[in-house]
Design a protein around this motif. Sequence first.
Motif, PDB file in Angstrom:
ATOM      1  N   SER A 101       0.832  -1.207   0.000  1.00  0.00           N
ATOM      2  CA  SER A 101       0.000   0.000   0.000  1.00  0.00           C
ATOM      3  C   SER A 101       0.871   1.264   0.000  1.00  0.00           C
ATOM      4  O   SER A 101       0.663   2.175  -0.806  1.00  0.00           O
ATOM      5  N   ASP A 102       1.858   1.273   0.896  1.00  0.00           N
ATOM      6  CA  ASP A 102       2.778   2.433   0.941  1.00  0.00           C
ATOM      7  C   ASP A 102       3.491   2.626  -0.389  1.00  0.00           C
ATOM      8  O   ASP A 102       3.657   3.736  -0.885  1.00  0.00           O
ATOM      9  N   LEU A 103       3.918   1.512  -0.943  1.00  0.00           N
ATOM     10  CA  LEU A 103       4.669   1.601  -2.196  1.00  0.00           C
ATOM     11  C   LEU A 103       3.797   2.161  -3.315  1.00  0.00           C
ATOM     12  O   LEU A 103       4.243   3.013  -4.101  1.00  0.00           O
ATOM     13  N   LEU A 104       2.551   1.694  -3.395  1.00  0.00           N
ATOM     14  CA  LEU A 104       1.655   2.161  -4.458  1.00  0.00           C
ATOM     15  C   LEU A 104       1.446   3.672  -4.354  1.00  0.00           C
ATOM     16  O   LEU A 104       1.362   4.374  -5.368  1.00  0.00           O
ATOM     17  N   ASP A 105       1.374   4.172  -3.113  1.00  0.00           N
ATOM     18  CA  ASP A 105       1.260   5.622  -2.927  1.00  0.00           C
ATOM     19  C   ASP A 105       2.522   6.317  -3.431  1.00  0.00           C
ATOM     20  O   ASP A 105       2.469   7.323  -4.128  1.00  0.00           O
ATOM     21  N   GLU A 106       3.652   5.748  -3.074  1.00  0.00           N
ATOM     22  CA  GLU A 106       4.940   6.386  -3.381  1.00  0.00           C
ATOM     23  C   GLU A 106       5.210   6.443  -4.894  1.00  0.00           C
ATOM     24  O   GLU A 106       5.703   7.450  -5.405  1.00  0.00           O
ATOM     25  N   ILE A 107       4.884   5.369  -5.589  1.00  0.00           N
ATOM     26  CA  ILE A 107       5.224   5.359  -7.028  1.00  0.00           C
ATOM     27  C   ILE A 107       4.094   5.940  -7.885  1.00  0.00           C
ATOM     28  O   ILE A 107       4.190   5.942  -9.108  1.00  0.00           O
TER      29      ILE A 107
ATOM     30  N   ILE B 232       0.834   5.047  -8.578  1.00  0.00           N
ATOM     31  CA  ILE B 232       0.213   4.093  -9.521  1.00  0.00           C
ATOM     32  C   ILE B 232      -0.980   4.751 -10.197  1.00  0.00           C
ATOM     33  O   ILE B 232      -1.727   5.503  -9.572  1.00  0.00           O
ATOM     34  N   GLN B 233      -1.123   4.505 -11.522  1.00  0.00           N
ATOM     35  CA  GLN B 233      -2.153   5.227 -12.288  1.00  0.00           C
ATOM     36  C   GLN B 233      -2.929   4.297 -13.213  1.00  0.00           C
ATOM     37  O   GLN B 233      -2.486   3.188 -13.510  1.00  0.00           O
TER      38      GLN B 233
ATOM     39  N   ARG C  12      -7.816   1.220  -4.718  1.00  0.00           N
ATOM     40  CA  ARG C  12      -7.561   2.610  -5.102  1.00  0.00           C
ATOM     41  C   ARG C  12      -8.400   3.057  -6.298  1.00  0.00           C
ATOM     42  O   ARG C  12      -8.181   4.136  -6.852  1.00  0.00           O
ATOM     43  N   ASN C  13      -9.283   2.153  -6.729  1.00  0.00           N
ATOM     44  CA  ASN C  13     -10.164   2.449  -7.871  1.00  0.00           C
ATOM     45  C   ASN C  13      -9.368   2.748  -9.153  1.00  0.00           C
ATOM     46  O   ASN C  13      -9.784   3.551  -9.987  1.00  0.00           O
ATOM     47  N   ILE C  14      -8.214   2.133  -9.253  1.00  0.00           N
ATOM     48  CA  ILE C  14      -7.416   2.246 -10.483  1.00  0.00           C
ATOM     49  C   ILE C  14      -8.064   1.376 -11.563  1.00  0.00           C
ATOM     50  O   ILE C  14      -8.553   0.289 -11.268  1.00  0.00           O
ATOM     51  N   LYS C  15      -8.069   1.836 -12.802  1.00  0.00           N
ATOM     52  CA  LYS C  15      -8.698   1.069 -13.890  1.00  0.00           C
ATOM     53  C   LYS C  15      -7.699   0.824 -15.025  1.00  0.00           C
ATOM     54  O   LYS C  15      -6.639   1.432 -15.094  1.00  0.00           O
ATOM     55  N   ASP C  16      -8.119  -0.080 -15.901  1.00  0.00           N
ATOM     56  CA  ASP C  16      -7.436  -0.264 -17.191  1.00  0.00           C
ATOM     57  C   ASP C  16      -5.985  -0.738 -17.051  1.00  0.00           C
ATOM     58  O   ASP C  16      -5.099  -0.316 -17.796  1.00  0.00           O
TER      59      ASP C  16
END
Lengths: 292, 503
Positions: free
Chosen positions: B42-48, B50-51, B79-83
Motif C-alpha cells: 500500500s505504501d509503495l503504491l502511494d509512493e510510485i 500508480i495510475q 484505489r479504484n485504479i482502472k485499465d
Amino acid sequence: MNRLRRSLLFIPGNSPGMLQNADVFDADSIIIDLEDSVSIDEKDSARCLLKELTNAISYQNVETIVRVNPFETKYYEQDIDAIKSLGIDTILLPKADIQSVKDLDKRLSLVNSRIKIMVLIETALGVEQVFNILNATPRCIGLMLGGEDLCVDLMCERSKSGEELLYARTRVVNAARALKKSVIDTPFTDTSDEEGLINDTIFAKNIGFNGKASINPRQIHTINRIFTPSIQEIKYAKRVIEANEKALKEGKGVFSLDGKMVDLPVIKRAEIIMAIAKNIGLVNMSGDNHGN
Amino acid sequence: MEINGYKKEFELYSYGHGNKKQKKVQTTKKNSSLYKIKKSVSDLLDEINIQDGMTLSFHHHLRNGDYVLNMVIEEIAKRNIKDICLFTSSIFPCHEPLVEHIKKGTVTQIYAAYISGPVANAINNGLLQKPVIMHTHGGRPRIIESGEVTIDVSFIAVPTCDQKGNINGSIGKSACGSLGYAYTDAYYGKHTVVITDNLVDKLDEIHIEGQFIDSIITIDSIGDASKIVSGTTKITQNPIGLKIARLTTEVIKHSGYFRDGFSFQTGAGGTSLAVADYLKALMLQEKIKGSFASGGITGYLVDMHEKGLFEKLYDVQCFDLEAIRSIRENPNHIPISASKYANINDDCIVSDLDFVILGATEIDLDFNVNVTTTSIGEIMGGSGGHSDTAFGAKVTIIVSQLFNARIPVIKDKVICKTTPGETVDVLVTERGIAVNPKRSDLIEKLEKTNLPLMTIEELKNISDQLIGVPQDISFTNDLIGVVEYRDGTVIDFLYKRNENEEK
C-alpha cells in the motif's frame, strides 16, 4: 509351425475403453474375458458389447481370443450362442476337461465355425488329463495353464517362486509339445514387481512354454522381449542354417561351427529361432536385425 | 485489421517466419540505494503514484501457489485504479480473484504464455475488455527488450532477498529454484519491486543482482509451498503412455542425432518423463553421453545429470523438489533467464537443442499443433516454450495418444495454431509414427527400422474409423485473443465460441 503366441493379454469384456485399445500393446493375442473379470450382473451386456465390438473394430495383427464362462455354469451356453458366429479366432475354455472340450467342439462344428479352441488347464484333474484334453479334437490348438485356480484345487498357496506349480508346468509343457500344440504359462499377477515378472517369464521360457498370459498391458513389453530371440541368437541361428546349407551341398552329414559340432537338434533350434524372428519382422531379406 | 487495445503493427503469419531479429535494448539500471525496503504494498503504491492504464508485470515461478499477484491487484483495486495491463508469464487457477477485477475493469488486458483455470474461462466468456495476447516464453523477453511493451512496475515474488535487493530463488520456505522468467521484469521494469517472505542480511549465491531492484517489501508468505512445486514428478503408469514413450525413445535412437554430445528437452508430463526414463536406460546401454538438458527441470533430468549422462542442465524453472536441491548443489545445474532460454534475439539455448519432446491437444495434417485451446476451442493452456523449442530443436517430437475417450488428436485443421507445422518433425502415437514429409532424412533413417511408420493421413484414418469425426466448433466474430509467435508475428486469433449455433 504354431502361430506366434509370446504374450496373451486379458482384457475385461465389459470395458469399452480397454477393448478399443486392446491391440495397441503389442500382445500377440488378446483374450476378451467374459468370465472372472465380468460380474454376474454384466454378463449379458459384455456379450452385447463383444458383438458390437467385432462389428465395429477389426483388430490388427493380433489373435482375438474370447474366454467364455465354464462349461458347468449357466452362462456357458449363452456365451457360445452369442459368439459362435462372430469374427474371432479362438475360444479359451476355462476349467477344461475332456467332456467340455468335446461339447464345445460339437457346438462349433454344428455351425461350421472356424473358431479354434484353447483349453485353460486349471484343475488338478485337468493337469492329469491334459494329453487327452488337448487330443480330444483337432480344433484344439493349445493350452494355457491357470495357476491361481489350480492352487485352490491343490489346496496350496500360490507363491511368487512357483514351486507349487512345477509339476503342472512341466507336465502340461510335455503334453503340448508331444502333440505339437501351443503351451502358454499362467500370468504373473503382481503387476508392480517387474523383477518377479522377469524371473517368472524366463523360467517359463526355459522349461518350454511358447509364451505367457498377462492381466496388465504394462507387462507385455517385458514378456515379448524375453520370448523374442536376442540379436546374438538370431545371428548364430542364421550362421547355423547357412553352414548347414553349405554342408548339404558338399555332401557332409555333420559339420562344425566355431569349433563345435553342429547336429540335427542344433539345426532344428536354429530354424525355430529364425521362424520366430521372421514372424515378428526382426529379420529382413538381407538378414539384418533392427530389433527394438 | 484493427484490434482494440492491441496497438502493435502486426504482420500476419506467413511461411518462413520465425527469424525476424530485433535490436535489443540495453539495460542500464544501477540502483545502489540503501533505502529500498518499504513498509507495505500500500505504501509503495502511494509512493510510485500508480495510475490508470499502467502495465504491471508478474512471473509465474510460484505456479499454482502464488499469493503475490492477487495481493497486489487487490491493493490496486482498492484505489479504484482502472485499465491495468497485466504482463504475466503465466496465469494459474489460483488467480481466480482476478476474474472480479476483470469484470470491474481494473484489469482490461493480459499478456501470458499460458493461462488455465477461472481466468481462462473469464476470457473465453468475453469478459476481458481487450484481447488477451498469448505469447511464448521466449517471446516475452523479446516483447520487452525490443520496446514493444514497457513495464511500468515489475512485481517480483522472490523466495529470498537481501538488503541490497540481491535475489535467490532456491532458498527460503517458498523456494522455487530458478527464476528464469523474472530476469526480464527485473532488468526492464521502470520501477522494480521485490516481494519476499525471507529477507536476509546478505546473499552469497545471487540469481538476479540487487542493482536492478528499486524496492523491497516483506510479507508473511509469498505462496503456498505445496503448490509451488510438486514433491516429486512421476512417470506415467498408463500402458498407452508407456508405449508411446518406448516408441519415442526408438525414434531418438535411430534419428541420426543420438550421439555423444547430443542435447535434450522434455516436459514434466507423465509420458514425457517416461521418455526421459527410457532414454536414460538407452544412454547407459549405448554408452552415450549428452551435452545438456534444458527447460523446466525435473528430478529425472537431475538424476541423469548426476549419473554423468548430461554434462549440464540449463534451467529456466524447476518443476520439483529434486530440481531445487540440485540447482543449489550442482555447479553445472545452471539457472538461465527466459531470454537466454528462448528469446530469438538472444544467443538462446533452444537453438542448440537436438531433441525436444512436446505434447499436443490437437495436431493437423500439416503438423500444426494446438496447445492453446481445448478441443472445443476454449483457452486452456498456451505455448509456454512449445513453439520456441519446436523452432530450435533439430528433431521436434510430439507425443500423444491418438485419441482420449472420444476426442481425437489429429484434425484436418487445428482450432488454434500455437506451433507451426514446419517446425514439427515427428508425431508419435500408440498406433503409429508419422514423420513430417519435409524431413526426408528422418524418414529415410526410420524406414530402416521396424518402427510402425505411417503418414499422418493414415493415422487420422485409423482414428476416424475408431471414434468418428467430431462436430465442427462454431465461433462468433468476437475476438478474445491474439496468438503471437516467438518473433512477434501473429499466427492465429482466438474467438468466442458460438454455443447457440452448436445447440
